[in-house]
Design an enzyme around this catalytic site. Structure first.
Site, mmCIF file in Angstrom:
data_model
loop_
_atom_site.group_PDB
_atom_site.id
_atom_site.type_symbol
_atom_site.label_atom_id
_atom_site.label_comp_id
_atom_site.label_asym_id
_atom_site.label_seq_id
_atom_site.Cartn_x
_atom_site.Cartn_y
_atom_site.Cartn_z
ATOM 1 N N LYS A 15 35.859 37.343 55.108
ATOM 2 C CA LYS A 15 37.093 38.028 55.552
ATOM 3 C C LYS A 15 36.785 39.146 56.555
ATOM 4 C CE LYS A 15 38.534 39.608 51.544
ATOM 5 N NZ LYS A 15 37.521 39.108 50.588
ATOM 6 N N ARG A 87 45.202 42.763 46.681
ATOM 7 C CA ARG A 87 44.229 42.175 45.766
ATOM 8 C C ARG A 87 44.839 41.941 44.394
ATOM 9 N NH1 ARG A 87 39.268 43.993 48.440
ATOM 10 N NH2 ARG A 87 37.401 43.274 47.418
ATOM 11 N N ARG A 121 23.816 40.328 52.500
ATOM 12 C CA ARG A 121 24.625 41.042 53.475
ATOM 13 C C ARG A 121 24.048 42.434 53.751
ATOM 14 N NH1 ARG A 121 30.990 41.379 52.596
ATOM 15 N NH2 ARG A 121 30.503 42.648 50.775
ATOM 16 N N ARG A 154 25.090 47.558 50.610
ATOM 17 C CA ARG A 154 26.070 48.207 49.734
ATOM 18 C C ARG A 154 25.599 48.104 48.287
ATOM 19 N NH1 ARG A 154 31.722 45.450 51.442
ATOM 20 N NH2 ARG A 154 31.997 45.709 49.200
ATOM 21 N N ARG A 165 32.164 41.285 40.464
ATOM 22 C CA ARG A 165 33.220 41.255 41.489
ATOM 23 C C ARG A 165 33.866 39.868 41.568
ATOM 24 N NH1 ARG A 165 30.157 43.061 46.533
ATOM 25 N NH2 ARG A 165 32.125 42.912 47.627
#
Ligand code: AMP
Length: 207
Positions: A15, A87, A121, A154, A165
């Protein structure tokens, strides 16, 4: 071209990357709740202090904090991409009260691939650009191509938190697929292939 766009999909589906490209190439304003919250945490604002514990464990920040923030940011904007919001159903209802969404693009990726993408990531704290060690490495290791910022991982992209998550996504956010489908707003795009291949499909969904 559709002007009010929601990007849906699990964490790691791409996204953020797609929203960034749509902003750069088509001039949409990208509003990412995750980026806003991380900035608030870095700046030590009241919102940041309230949000941090939720974010660190991979849980959602309470609706009342997010809804107020987004109402302010969305007001008056014409062409927007919402990345990471709504969300929950409650957030989607609040959004619907404020503006009419033209399309919700759902980027579909399976779980094994998501874990791989999230743990590899790397993010830029300065301009929020995202990289991937294998699929989209920066030209110079550890340095953002766009602004020279120092890339970092992160905390919530570490494997234990990633699993949480994904659970939180399944429970709270997945029902939004049905929500937008029922309202005739949903387009699902397979989130596999290169960034450019996925982008071509997302772009088409906006026509
Ligand atoms: P993201 O960068 O979109 O993966 O968001 C990172 C974290 O910020 C999430 O795991 C949540 O803790 C929080 N967050 C971001 N967007 C929302 C939202 N719309 N509602 C609640 N929490 C959010």
């Amino acid at each position: 071209m559709k002007s009010k766009v929601v990007l849906l999909g699990p964490p790691g589906c791409g996204k953020g990357t797609q929203a960034e490209k749509l902003g750069d190439e088509l001039g949409y304003v990208k509003l990412s709740t995750g980026d806003m919250l991380r900035e608030a945490v870095r700046n030590g604002t009241e919102l940041g202090m309230k949000a941090k514990t939720y974010m660190d464990s991979g849980a959602l920040v309470p609706n009342d904090l997010i809804i107020g923030l987004m109402k302010e940011k969305i007001a008056g904007l014409d062409r927007i991409i919402l990345d990471g919001f709504p969300r929950t159903i409650e957030q989607a209802d609040a959004l619907a009260e404020q503006i009419d969404i033209d399309v919700a693009v759902n980027i579909d990726v399976d779980d094994a691939e998501l874990v791989k993408r999230l743990t590899q990531r790397r993010s830029c704290p300065d301009c929020n650009a995202v990289y991937h060690l294998a699929n989209k490495p920066p030209a110079k290791e550890g340095v953002c191509d766009k602004c020279g910022g120092k890339l970092y991982q992160r905390d919530d992209d570490k494997e234990e938190t990633v699993r949480n998550r994904l659970e939180v996504y399944r429970k709270n956010t997945f029902p939004l697929i049905d929500y937008y489908e029922k309202r005739g707003k949903l387009v699902t795009v397979p989130g596999v292939g290169s960034i450019d291949e996925i982008y071509a499909k997302v772009r088409k969904a906006l026509e």
